[in-house]
Write an enzyme that holds these catalytic residues in place. Structure first.
Site, PDB file in Angstrom:
ATOM      1  N   ASP A   1      33.714   0.635  30.260  1.00  0.00           N
ATOM      2  CA  ASP A   1      32.583   0.103  29.504  1.00  0.00           C
ATOM      3  C   ASP A   1      31.644  -0.625  30.460  1.00  0.00           C
ATOM      4  O   ASP A   1      32.025  -1.620  31.074  1.00  0.00           O
ATOM      5  CB  ASP A   1      33.084  -0.859  28.429  1.00  0.00           C
ATOM      6  CG  ASP A   1      32.002  -1.298  27.467  1.00  0.00           C
ATOM      7  OD1 ASP A   1      30.806  -1.003  27.705  1.00  0.00           O
ATOM      8  OD2 ASP A   1      32.357  -1.944  26.463  1.00  0.00           O
TER       9      ASP A   1
ATOM     10  N   CYS B   1      26.233   2.343  24.459  1.00  0.00           N
ATOM     11  CA  CYS B   1      26.284   2.600  25.908  1.00  0.00           C
ATOM     12  C   CYS B   1      26.877   3.981  26.213  1.00  0.00           C
ATOM     13  O   CYS B   1      26.160   4.926  26.473  1.00  0.00           O
ATOM     14  CB  CYS B   1      27.101   1.524  26.633  1.00  0.00           C
ATOM     15  SG  CYS B   1      26.403  -0.129  26.551  1.00  0.00           S
ATOM     16  N   ARG B   2      28.196   4.066  26.187  1.00  0.00           N
ATOM     17  CA  ARG B   2      28.883   5.276  26.635  1.00  0.00           C
ATOM     18  C   ARG B   2      28.685   6.480  25.723  1.00  0.00           C
ATOM     19  O   ARG B   2      28.376   7.581  26.196  1.00  0.00           O
ATOM     20  CB  ARG B   2      30.377   4.999  26.812  1.00  0.00           C
ATOM     21  CG  ARG B   2      30.653   4.049  27.957  1.00  0.00           C
ATOM     22  CD  ARG B   2      32.106   3.621  27.996  1.00  0.00           C
ATOM     23  NE  ARG B   2      32.361   2.654  26.918  1.00  0.00           N
ATOM     24  CZ  ARG B   2      33.544   2.133  26.656  1.00  0.00           C
ATOM     25  NH1 ARG B   2      34.604   2.507  27.364  1.00  0.00           N
ATOM     26  NH2 ARG B   2      33.685   1.241  25.690  1.00  0.00           N
ATOM     27  N   SER B   3      28.891   6.315  24.431  1.00  0.00           N
ATOM     28  CA  SER B   3      28.815   7.498  23.556  1.00  0.00           C
ATOM     29  C   SER B   3      27.399   8.058  23.426  1.00  0.00           C
ATOM     30  O   SER B   3      27.239   9.285  23.438  1.00  0.00           O
ATOM     31  CB  SER B   3      29.456   7.239  22.198  1.00  0.00           C
ATOM     32  OG  SER B   3      28.872   6.167  21.518  1.00  0.00           O
TER      33      SER B   3
ATOM     34  N   CYS C   1      32.525   5.653  21.204  1.00  0.00           N
ATOM     35  CA  CYS C   1      32.866   4.504  22.040  1.00  0.00           C
ATOM     36  C   CYS C   1      32.966   3.282  21.119  1.00  0.00           C
ATOM     37  O   CYS C   1      33.195   3.420  19.930  1.00  0.00           O
ATOM     38  CB  CYS C   1      31.879   4.309  23.186  1.00  0.00           C
ATOM     39  SG  CYS C   1      30.228   3.737  22.709  1.00  0.00           S
TER      40      CYS C   1
ATOM     41  N   ASN D   1      28.641   2.191  20.112  1.00  0.00           N
ATOM     42  CA  ASN D   1      27.688   3.298  20.053  1.00  0.00           C
ATOM     43  C   ASN D   1      26.316   2.915  20.617  1.00  0.00           C
ATOM     44  O   ASN D   1      25.281   3.318  20.112  1.00  0.00           O
ATOM     45  CB  ASN D   1      27.571   3.816  18.624  1.00  0.00           C
ATOM     46  CG  ASN D   1      26.838   5.146  18.485  1.00  0.00           C
ATOM     47  OD1 ASN D   1      26.111   5.355  17.533  1.00  0.00           O
ATOM     48  ND2 ASN D   1      27.004   6.049  19.426  1.00  0.00           N
TER      49      ASN D   1
END
Length: 163
Positions: free
Chosen positions: A127, A14-16, A9, A12
């Site tokens: 995001d 939140c999402r990933s 993401c 690195n």
């Protein structure tokens, strides 16, 4: 034989890392933890060395996932060691393709939600960073749903390689 997957993401945090922890749990549940290595990174290095966003950590832990994490930036030099690079949105996909040193490396890059047959045309995982907790819950739902299809694809690849 080890099969390596890296989720990517922006920063690195939140999402990933969320995708990393969810997919690592799915891999373990499938009995593939000795074969499939799961990691994550960001397209940028702004948060290198930081832990995951506290909202990511809270949502992961409340849903029974691990949350230990140290952010890092994706490097083009990693491509040869990776089997699959999973982008969380179209912007990451474009950036990763730009970084890919060879067409073979570019072919390793996929959008996470492309593994969700119900995703339709909208394949980005939004995001959640600038919003509230509900965005992190929505992100987790998308990641969990897509992880089922991703696991099936990875399992097929692993089985194909061992034939």
């Amino acid at each position: 034989m080890t099969y390596r997957v890296c989720f990517v993401c922006t920063g690195n945090i939140c999402r990933s890392p969320m995708a990393e922890h969810v997919f690592r749990a799915r891999v373990a549940e499938a009995g593939l933890a000795d074969t499939v290595v799961v990691d994550s990174a960001g397209t940028g290095g702004w948060h290198e060395g930081d832990g995951a966003d506290p909202r990511t950590v809270a949502v992961l832990e409340e849903h029974g996932y691990g949350s230990a994490h140290s952010a890092r930036q994706f490097r083009a030099s990693w491509f040869p060691a990776l089997d699959l690079v999973i982008a969380l949105d179209e912007g990451h996909l474009r950036e990763l393709r730009r970084l890919a040193p060879t067409p073979e490396d570019a072919a390793k890059i996929r959008l996470l939600r492309s593994y969700d047959p119900g995703a339709g045309a909208e394949l980005d995982v939004p995001d959640p960073y600038y919003g509230g907790r509900e965005g992190f819950e929505e992100c987790l739902d998308m990641v969990e749903t897509a992880s089922e299809g991703l696991l099936a694809a990875v399992r097929d690849e692993v089985e194909e390689r061992t034939r």
